[in-house]
Write a protein that holds these residues in place. Structure first.
Motif, short mmCIF file in Angstrom:
data_model
loop_
_atom_site.label_atom_id
_atom_site.label_comp_id
_atom_site.label_asym_id
_atom_site.label_seq_id
_atom_site.Cartn_x
_atom_site.Cartn_y
_atom_site.Cartn_z
N SER B 23 5.78 32.68 25.62
CA SER B 23 5.63 34.11 25.77
C SER B 23 4.19 34.53 25.52
CB SER B 23 6.56 34.83 24.79
OG SER B 23 6.34 36.21 24.81
N ARG B 24 3.65 34.02 24.42
CA ARG B 24 2.28 34.41 24.08
C ARG B 24 1.26 33.85 25.06
NH1 ARG B 24 3.84 35.14 18.09
NH2 ARG B 24 4.53 33.00 17.97
N ILE B 32 -3.42 30.94 20.82
CA ILE B 32 -2.86 29.86 21.64
C ILE B 32 -4.05 29.16 22.29
CG2 ILE B 32 -1.37 29.31 23.60
CD1 ILE B 32 0.24 30.47 21.40
N SER B 33 -4.05 27.86 22.21
CA SER B 33 -5.20 27.12 22.73
C SER B 33 -5.29 27.25 24.25
CB SER B 33 -5.11 25.65 22.36
OG SER B 33 -4.09 25.03 23.11
N ASP B 34 -6.51 27.19 24.73
CA ASP B 34 -6.72 27.31 26.17
C ASP B 34 -5.95 26.23 26.91
OD1 ASP B 34 -8.28 29.45 25.71
OD2 ASP B 34 -10.19 28.41 25.97
N GLU B 35 -5.94 25.05 26.32
CA GLU B 35 -5.24 23.93 26.91
C GLU B 35 -3.76 24.27 27.11
OE1 GLU B 35 -6.06 21.42 28.26
OE2 GLU B 35 -4.33 20.05 28.25
N LYS B 39 -1.53 24.79 30.58
CA LYS B 39 -0.31 24.04 30.88
C LYS B 39 0.86 24.99 31.16
CE LYS B 39 -0.84 20.42 27.69
NZ LYS B 39 -0.19 19.49 26.75
N VAL B 40 0.96 26.00 30.32
CA VAL B 40 2.05 26.95 30.49
C VAL B 40 1.95 27.64 31.84
CG1 VAL B 40 3.02 29.13 29.68
CG2 VAL B 40 2.41 27.34 28.04
N ARG B 41 0.77 28.08 32.15
CA ARG B 41 0.59 28.78 33.42
C ARG B 41 0.93 27.87 34.60
NH1 ARG B 41 -3.54 32.49 31.10
NH2 ARG B 41 -5.02 30.79 30.93
#
Lengths: 343, 343
Positions: B23-24, B32-35, B39-41
């Motif tokens: 969610s975040r 939340i780390s850029d990495e 990955k989430v995106r």
DNA sequence: TTAATTTATGCAGACGATTGCGGTATCGTT
DNA sequence: AACGATACCGCAATCGTCTGCATAAATTAA
């Protein structure tokens, strides 16, 4: 600002029962005593309880909402379709969320996205003039998402469509012009990639053929935007230069027909004496014009009704493996007025 | 049928992180780390994730949806208002759910109910002709629920309204007729209990007064339904019997104006030579008529825009104790065409 | 009188997304 | 070596409604 509506829990607290009981009592489920039901109903009334449709939809993963995508509300025809849609939807407890694309695919796509995000149960679509690629629809259709197309229907397999018989309407209009004695009947056509346009052109040509009227490809002139100014300019050009000179116009919509009428007026050509004109859609203004404009009426309200019935039907029998898909074709009606009757 | 959309949980499972992280990450929150975000995106893209707006709305108890209540979509004016509304709403991430009342209070009430059940954040209203009691609105207003009225505004204290300057528009129209030399100017009025009608009648009378035109109460004739047939009948009657005989009509809407025009035509009275006519709203057909119809244009699109801006403003500053409520009055524009210009 | 039903209700866990509050590494500092 | 500061992330509750399952009380059957 936030109107803190009473919830099921509030009712439960007030009556010292569980929220399950409230829920069931309100839905008149069995297994709740009449006494309790009565009390719950009274309290609901007293506290002015209104169920939260969002919560319900989330829980049941069904929103009882259908989405409607149309090109533009200003079009008389579409506005009547909307009425038909609302009529059926409301009577069956469905909500309608409507957006116009303004004839833009981009808007069409984003609309569909937000509608899906809002968990609509089905979609009624008349797509935009820009839409040539139907991937954003076929993607949904593959997943068996309920969609019914109306008026403008895509070139896709196995879709449910509600249309009017454009071919027949155009044929009747052209036939009427011929029978009135007009011979050089030109056609102000719509954009080529809209099925309705090509169908109307087909009907027009068929009538010419059937009556043995010699004609040329140049008799079909595209008026893509279909508004009166565009049509007026085009028609003026044609009336000045075309060989043979037209003695009638069959326009793919009423605005274009009006454009032709205006052109004639400016060039001093009498309608219907020298030039006959027939339009399509039977906009309100047809009867207001002088001479009144003959037109092919489309049953917009009916179309909305039938399309919605089809859609809700699909939604209801979700699990049901789809039976034979029956598209619907509605009849048009040629309304003969002054603009096409030779004295 | 159900297009089993991927949820946040699905993404979480797939990536072995918690749903909070998903969610975040999607909202690009800090912490939340850029990495991880990347990955989430990517996974969201891959799984074709679409957030469930219902769940979001429920959680945030805000639906980002506004309700619009109008009498009828077929009215050209309202359809342009709708476009203005959608324009602003969409650009600010709001959805629009629209219903037409068909001029019925009952429909108006049920529409509001279902809209509220669907947790709309605010309401844009142009009420029906039947509506004489505004209790269903005032009840909401008391709870500080955001409502903006447009075009047709209620007789209530402290409401936010967007209107056009009907008085001024009517004044200008009447003044124009007077300046053209017309003297026996009758008024085809709308229903008495609509503010727009009374305002227009006021403007009409004021102009007559200012120019010292002797007139009588009988010069104002009500044409409540405001369609061309009703107006035609009424006008025919008037032209046959009224004393003094009118030499001009100022109609409260264009349809009525057309009715008057048709009546004149049938009675062999020339417009504008013998009878001058001015309408209101500037429907599309005004320029199509012969003679073209002079009319008072209302900025429908602008009205939609301003009303929506006002509403979203109210919604945003929910907690904020409301400042001075500023209603908006938009200017009209008199479009002089042939129907009111003496040769 | 006891067992078997029936009747009436409650518990708790969804639905999907959001968010306050904590928890665990990792790193730098003294 | 010990401590605090950061940076990342998870737990669990919540929004309002629904519903499978369990439970308790009341009724009937045996």
């Amino acid at each position: 600002m936030k109107l803190d509506q009473a919830t099921i829990k509030d009712l439960a607290r007030e009556l010292n029962v569980s929220s399950s009981t409230i829920s069931r009592a309100l839905k008149d489920y069995p297994g709740i005593s009449d006494e309790t039901k009565r009390k719950v109903r009274e309290m609901a009334e007293k506290m002015n309880y209104r169920p939260n449709a969002l919560a319900r939809s989330l829980r049941k993963s069904q929103s009882f909402t259908i989405g409607v995508i149309i090109p533009e509300v200003v079009h008389f025809f579409f506005s009547t379709v909307i009425s038909g849609i609302e009529e059926v939807a409301f009577s069956k407890g469905y909500n309608v969320i409507l957006t116009q694309t303004n004839e833009k695919v981009s808007r069409e796509k984003t609309s569909i996205d937000t509608m899906l995000a809002n968990q609509i149960d089905g979609l009624l679509v008349s797509y935009s003039k820009e839409t040539e690629d139907f991937e954003h629809f076929s993607r949904l259709l593959e997943k068996n998402f309920p969609i019914v197309f109306f008026d403008r229907v895509p070139k896709l397999e196995n879709t449910l469509n509600v249309t009017v018989d454009d071919y027949q309407g155009a044929y009747a209009a052209t036939q009427h012009l011929i029978q009135q004695g007009y011979r050089k009947i030109y056609h102000l056509a719509g954009p080529k990639y809209l099925s309705i346009s090509t169908e109307r052109a087909r009907g027009y040509l068929a009538a010419l053929e059937d009556y043995g009227i010699q004609h040329q490809p140049s008799w079909i002139i595209e008026s893509p935007r279909g508004n009166e100014n565009e049509a007026k300019d085009i028609t003026t050009e044609v009336l000045k230069r075309a060989v043979p000179k037209p003695d009638a116009f069959f326009a793919h919509n009423d605005m274009a027909a009006v454009g032709a009428m205006m052109a004639c007026r400016e060039l001093g050509l009498k309608v219907p004496d020298q030039i006959g004109i027939v339009g399509f859609s039977d906009w309100q203004f047809c009867t207001m014009l002088e001479p009144s404009l003959s037109s092919v009426a489309q049953p917009g309200f009916q179309m909305g009704v039938r399309a919605t019935e089809l859609l809700l039907d699909m939604i209801d029998k979700k699990g049901n493996i789809e039976g034979p898909k029956n598209s619907i074709v509605l009849e048009t009606e040629l309304l003969i007025r002054k603009s096409s009757q030779k004295p």
